[in-house]
Motif scaffolding. Structure first.
Motif, PDB file in Angstrom:
ATOM      1  N   THR A  73       0.814  -1.224   0.000  1.00 31.54           N
ATOM      2  CA  THR A  73       0.000   0.000   0.000  1.00 31.54           C
ATOM      3  C   THR A  73       0.846   1.271   0.000  1.00 31.54           C
ATOM      4  O   THR A  73       0.369   2.320  -0.427  1.00 31.54           O
ATOM      5  CB  THR A  73      -0.911   0.024   1.237  1.00 31.54           C
ATOM      6  N   GLY A  74       2.050   1.195   0.510  1.00 31.17           N
ATOM      7  CA  GLY A  74       2.858   2.403   0.643  1.00 31.17           C
ATOM      8  C   GLY A  74       2.389   3.312   1.762  1.00 31.17           C
ATOM      9  O   GLY A  74       2.878   4.443   1.892  1.00 31.17           O
ATOM     10  N   CYS A  75       1.447   2.834   2.572  1.00 31.11           N
ATOM     11  CA  CYS A  75       0.940   3.627   3.692  1.00 31.11           C
ATOM     12  C   CYS A  75       1.774   3.372   4.943  1.00 31.11           C
ATOM     13  O   CYS A  75       2.628   2.488   4.962  1.00 31.11           O
ATOM     14  CB  CYS A  75      -0.530   3.302   3.938  1.00 31.11           C
ATOM     15  N   SER A  76       1.479   4.132   5.999  1.00 31.21           N
ATOM     16  CA  SER A  76       2.372   4.104   7.162  1.00 31.21           C
ATOM     17  C   SER A  76       1.714   3.698   8.470  1.00 31.21           C
ATOM     18  O   SER A  76       2.408   3.498   9.467  1.00 31.21           O
ATOM     19  CB  SER A  76       2.991   5.489   7.351  1.00 31.21           C
ATOM     20  N   ARG A  77       0.392   3.556   8.496  1.00 28.74           N
ATOM     21  CA  ARG A  77      -0.285   3.240   9.748  1.00 28.74           C
ATOM     22  C   ARG A  77      -0.895   1.847   9.691  1.00 28.74           C
ATOM     23  O   ARG A  77      -1.471   1.448   8.682  1.00 28.74           O
ATOM     24  CB  ARG A  77      -1.381   4.255  10.059  1.00 28.74           C
ATOM     25  N   VAL A  78      -0.791   1.113  10.821  1.00 31.60           N
ATOM     26  CA  VAL A  78      -1.404  -0.204  10.943  1.00 31.60           C
ATOM     27  C   VAL A  78      -2.300  -0.192  12.171  1.00 31.60           C
ATOM     28  O   VAL A  78      -1.843   0.121  13.272  1.00 31.60           O
ATOM     29  CB  VAL A  78      -0.337  -1.319  11.073  1.00 31.60           C
ATOM     30  N   MET A  79      -3.577  -0.512  11.988  1.00 28.58           N
ATOM     31  CA  MET A  79      -4.548  -0.480  13.070  1.00 28.58           C
ATOM     32  C   MET A  79      -4.800  -1.884  13.609  1.00 28.58           C
ATOM     33  O   MET A  79      -4.950  -2.833  12.842  1.00 28.58           O
ATOM     34  CB  MET A  79      -5.876   0.105  12.581  1.00 28.58           C
ATOM     35  N   VAL A  80      -4.854  -2.008  14.931  1.00 27.89           N
ATOM     36  CA  VAL A  80      -5.222  -3.264  15.584  1.00 27.89           C
ATOM     37  C   VAL A  80      -6.648  -3.126  16.086  1.00 27.89           C
ATOM     38  O   VAL A  80      -6.938  -2.279  16.944  1.00 27.89           O
ATOM     39  CB  VAL A  80      -4.277  -3.593  16.755  1.00 27.89           C
ATOM     40  N   ALA A  81      -7.537  -3.930  15.544  1.00 28.39           N
ATOM     41  CA  ALA A  81      -8.942  -3.911  15.952  1.00 28.39           C
ATOM     42  C   ALA A  81      -9.177  -5.024  16.967  1.00 28.39           C
ATOM     43  O   ALA A  81      -8.847  -6.183  16.721  1.00 28.39           O
ATOM     44  CB  ALA A  81      -9.850  -4.104  14.740  1.00 28.39           C
ATOM     45  N   GLY A  82      -9.754  -4.681  18.123  1.00 27.32           N
ATOM     46  CA  GLY A  82      -9.927  -5.704  19.149  1.00 27.32           C
ATOM     47  C   GLY A  82      -8.608  -5.975  19.848  1.00 27.32           C
ATOM     48  O   GLY A  82      -7.642  -5.231  19.730  1.00 27.32           O
ATOM     49  N   ARG A  83      -8.550  -7.074  20.576  1.00 28.69           N
ATOM     50  CA  ARG A  83      -7.368  -7.389  21.401  1.00 28.69           C
ATOM     51  C   ARG A  83      -6.614  -8.564  20.799  1.00 28.69           C
ATOM     52  O   ARG A  83      -7.171  -9.658  20.638  1.00 28.69           O
ATOM     53  CB  ARG A  83      -7.816  -7.736  22.821  1.00 28.69           C
ATOM     54  N   ILE A  84      -5.358  -8.342  20.459  1.00 28.51           N
ATOM     55  CA  ILE A  84      -4.496  -9.436  20.049  1.00 28.51           C
ATOM     56  C   ILE A  84      -3.566  -9.770  21.211  1.00 28.51           C
ATOM     57  O   ILE A  84      -3.488  -9.036  22.191  1.00 28.51           O
ATOM     58  CB  ILE A  84      -3.692  -9.119  18.775  1.00 28.51           C
ATOM     59  N   HIS A  85      -2.854 -10.873  21.112  1.00 32.13           N
ATOM     60  CA  HIS A  85      -1.987 -11.290  22.215  1.00 32.13           C
ATOM     61  C   HIS A  85      -0.943 -10.207  22.488  1.00 32.13           C
ATOM     62  O   HIS A  85      -0.296  -9.718  21.562  1.00 32.13           O
ATOM     63  CB  HIS A  85      -1.291 -12.603  21.846  1.00 32.13           C
ATOM     64  N   PRO A  86      -0.759  -9.810  23.754  1.00 31.40           N
ATOM     65  CA  PRO A  86       0.212  -8.754  24.066  1.00 31.40           C
ATOM     66  C   PRO A  86       1.626  -9.079  23.593  1.00 31.40           C
ATOM     67  O   PRO A  86       2.362  -8.182  23.168  1.00 31.40           O
ATOM     68  CB  PRO A  86       0.149  -8.663  25.598  1.00 31.40           C
ATOM     69  N   ASN A  87       2.032 -10.344  23.668  1.00 32.65           N
ATOM     70  CA  ASN A  87       3.368 -10.706  23.179  1.00 32.65           C
ATOM     71  C   ASN A  87       3.472 -10.504  21.678  1.00 32.65           C
ATOM     72  O   ASN A  87       4.513 -10.085  21.155  1.00 32.65           O
ATOM     73  CB  ASN A  87       3.697 -12.151  23.531  1.00 32.65           C
ATOM     74  N   THR A  88       2.387 -10.802  20.979  1.00 35.75           N
ATOM     75  CA  THR A  88       2.363 -10.576  19.536  1.00 35.75           C
ATOM     76  C   THR A  88       2.475  -9.095  19.218  1.00 35.75           C
ATOM     77  O   THR A  88       3.142  -8.696  18.256  1.00 35.75           O
ATOM     78  CB  THR A  88       1.078 -11.154  18.920  1.00 35.75           C
ATOM     79  N   THR A  89       1.836  -8.262  20.029  1.00 34.98           N
ATOM     80  CA  THR A  89       1.939  -6.816  19.850  1.00 34.98           C
ATOM     81  C   THR A  89       3.388  -6.370  19.913  1.00 34.98           C
ATOM     82  O   THR A  89       3.843  -5.536  19.111  1.00 34.98           O
ATOM     83  CB  THR A  89       1.118  -6.076  20.914  1.00 34.98           C
ATOM     84  N   GLU A  90       4.146  -6.923  20.863  1.00 34.85           N
ATOM     85  CA  GLU A  90       5.552  -6.561  20.993  1.00 34.85           C
ATOM     86  C   GLU A  90       6.349  -7.004  19.766  1.00 34.85           C
ATOM     87  O   GLU A  90       7.247  -6.293  19.302  1.00 34.85           O
ATOM     88  CB  GLU A  90       6.142  -7.183  22.263  1.00 34.85           C
ATOM     89  N   VAL A  91       6.038  -8.176  19.232  1.00 34.57           N
ATOM     90  CA  VAL A  91       6.702  -8.647  18.010  1.00 34.57           C
ATOM     91  C   VAL A  91       6.384  -7.705  16.847  1.00 34.57           C
ATOM     92  O   VAL A  91       7.265  -7.334  16.069  1.00 34.57           O
ATOM     93  CB  VAL A  91       6.272 -10.090  17.672  1.00 34.57           C
ATOM     94  N   LEU A  92       5.120  -7.294  16.733  1.00 29.93           N
ATOM     95  CA  LEU A  92       4.730  -6.383  15.646  1.00 29.93           C
ATOM     96  C   LEU A  92       5.482  -5.061  15.739  1.00 29.93           C
ATOM     97  O   LEU A  92       5.866  -4.488  14.714  1.00 29.93           O
ATOM     98  CB  LEU A  92       3.225  -6.138  15.686  1.00 29.93           C
ATOM     99  N   LYS A  93       5.686  -4.591  16.945  1.00 29.84           N
ATOM    100  CA  LYS A  93       6.415  -3.325  17.107  1.00 29.84           C
ATOM    101  C   LYS A  93       7.829  -3.440  16.569  1.00 29.84           C
ATOM    102  O   LYS A  93       8.361  -2.486  15.994  1.00 29.84           O
ATOM    103  CB  LYS A  93       6.430  -2.920  18.576  1.00 29.84           C
ATOM    104  N   THR A  94       8.461  -4.603  16.758  1.00 30.44           N
ATOM    105  CA  THR A  94       9.825  -4.772  16.240  1.00 30.44           C
ATOM    106  C   THR A  94       9.832  -4.829  14.724  1.00 30.44           C
ATOM    107  O   THR A  94      10.842  -4.501  14.093  1.00 30.44           O
ATOM    108  CB  THR A  94      10.486  -6.047  16.798  1.00 30.44           C
ATOM    109  N   PHE A  95       8.734  -5.241  14.117  1.00 30.50           N
ATOM    110  CA  PHE A  95       8.623  -5.240  12.661  1.00 30.50           C
ATOM    111  C   PHE A  95       8.355  -3.838  12.128  1.00 30.50           C
ATOM    112  O   PHE A  95       8.878  -3.446  11.078  1.00 30.50           O
ATOM    113  CB  PHE A  95       7.479  -6.162  12.212  1.00 30.50           C
ATOM    114  N   VAL A  96       7.530  -3.072  12.836  1.00 31.28           N
ATOM    115  CA  VAL A  96       6.978  -1.838  12.287  1.00 31.28           C
ATOM    116  C   VAL A  96       7.764  -0.592  12.683  1.00 31.28           C
ATOM    117  O   VAL A  96       8.039   0.278  11.844  1.00 31.28           O
ATOM    118  CB  VAL A  96       5.502  -1.681  12.734  1.00 31.28           C
TER     119      VAL A  96
END
Length: 444
Positions: free
Chosen positions: A151-174
């Motif tokens: 997409t070339g866009c810059s924002r990623v939205m999390v809808a609802g609750r995902i696993h907190p550990n997964t959130t930390e992994v996503l932060k290292t990607f993003v």
């Protein structure tokens, strides 16, 4: 790999050949303050029999799942693994195969991966699945990377609750590059807050992520979340539990552009947290952006079926600037376990596993709700997992229930929240659940 001891003479020869007189000459860049200035504090040597006894006693200090009745969940589940699976995957040609670098020589490995891809596509309702990734968290990270790339866009939205550990992994990607952001949408009764999600959307959003069921075990309105994503030209990424798909709609049915998941419930043991299996599938238009490997079926010059690595979009195989991922390999053995598991239980068996898990989870939730001081949080539909509000801190409940032989569940205090997350699989019996409730009732 075997341990090969080097004699003093061996070391002297190696140092001489590389042009130094001592090992210390190889360490000039390591500050003296970081070096150990004494001998290692090692115990005296003992014999093989004594070592075996020592390691056995150390292993017994672990509180391992077979010795307890487990209601743990939060991403890893105690499902039954058919005995035949272990026998099949322990065959040396499967068990010792690392990864198909000289791929076309490994026809058996490629066929197993091809069957895995086919089964995942049917289970998730998607067009194409890759040869697997490391685990569910990194699979979701790769999905986000794909969405940002497409997409070339810059924002990623999390809808609802995902696993907190997964959130930390996503932060290292993003976040490290500073060019993209991960934003957690607000919750309403533990579910996606649709008004807030709509208000936060813009043309800069690359994707919306949803976990189904969510971290609390509740079912999100994924259809509505997908409609919001596509209305704003964002990709719709769904992280779906594979067992739940035997009774819930597949992500492809309600419009997922990318579907991922944690494949541990498909034949992989709990294994102290790994190795696990990252599931990754996409709609066909994104196949050229697929991370990792893709195995295809073709014909050889004699007209016989043959398997090949059709796509290898990683930097080990193509120019780094064109790579869609830096994933090194795939979880071939865990993917094989998933293939064998799905083959053994079949379509009807997987549905039975899902239905039993769901029915038993609802039975247990009902019984817990009857206990004074305990209540199941919220009234949202759930699959096999739910949050319990407890009369004392959940950490106390977890410790006290260990004395009765139970892994009571996940203490949400570990993630800065309150409550006890309980999961139920087809393995739990009515007698176990009734005893669990009885023991919970003794804690106040």
């Amino acid at each position: 790999m075997p341990f090969i001891a080097n004699t003093d003479r061996d070391r002297e020869e190696m140092l001489r050949d590389i042009g130094v007189s001592s090992f210390e000459e190889l360490l000039p860049d390591i500050p003296a303050t970081c070096r150990l200035d004494r001998e290692l504090d090692l115990p005296a040597a003992i014999g093989e029999m004594e070592v075996a006894d020592l390691l056995s006693s150390l292993a017994e200090s672990n509180q391992h799942a077979p010795g307890y009745t487990s209601f743990l969940g939060g991403g890893a589940y105690d499902h039954y693994i058919p005995a035949a699976l272990r026998t099949i995957v322990s065959r040396s040609e499967f068990y010792t195969a690392y990864t198909p670098y000289q791929a076309e020589v490994s026809q058996g490995t490629l066929q197993a991966i091809y069957e895995y891809q086919s089964m995942i596509c049917r289970l998730y309702g998607m067009d194409v699945a890759n040869a697997s990734l490391y685990d569910g968290a990194t699979a979701l990270g790769e999905a986000v990377a794909l969405a940002l790339n497409v997409t070339g866009c810059s924002r990623v939205m999390v809808a609802g609750r995902i696993h907190p550990n997964t959130t930390e992994v996503l932060k290292t990607f993003v976040e490290p590059g500073g060019k993209a952001s991960l934003e957690q949408n607000s919750l309403k009764d533990g579910l996606c807050d649709f008004e807030a999600l709509e208000a936060s959307m813009s043309d800069s959003v690359a994707a919306i992520i949803v976990q189904q069921p969510n971290f609390y075990g509740s079912l999100e309105d994924v259809q509505r979340i997908g409609e919001i994503a596509h209305r704003h030209n964002a990709l719709f990424i769904v992280s779906a539990d594979p067992v739940s798909l035997a009774v819930l709609e597949a992500p492809g049915v309600y419009g997922a552009d990318i579907a991922v998941g944690e494949g541990q419930p498909l034949g992989s043991a709990l294994n102290f947290g790994g190795p696990y299996l990252g599931i990754f599938a996409v709609s066909e238009k994104y196949v050229r952006k697929l991370p990792g490997r893709l195995v295809g079926l073709t014909k050889d010059r004699d007209g016989e079926d043959g398997f090949i690595l059709t796509l290898q979009t990683r930097e080990q195989h193509i120019r780094r600037e064109k790579a869609t991922s830096n994933i090194c390999t795939n979880q071939a053995l865990n993917a094989l376990q998933a293939v064998v598991y799905l083959s053994l239980v079949g379509k009807t068996g997987l549905r039975q596993v899902a239905e039993l898990s769901m029915q038993k989870a609802h039975y247990l939730a009902g019984k817990i709700n009857e206990l004074p001081g305990y209540s199941v949080r919220g009234d949202a539909p759930f699959f096999r997992e739910f949050v319990v509000d407890t009369p004392v801190d959940a950490s106390v409940v977890v410790q006290r229930m260990l004395e009765h032989g139970f892994f009571a569940g996940c203490d949400l205090g570990l993630f800065g929240e309150t409550g006890l997350l309980c999961a139920v699989t087809e393995k739990r019996t009515k007698a176990e659940m009734d005893r669990f409730v009885e023991c919970l009732g003794s804690i106040s």
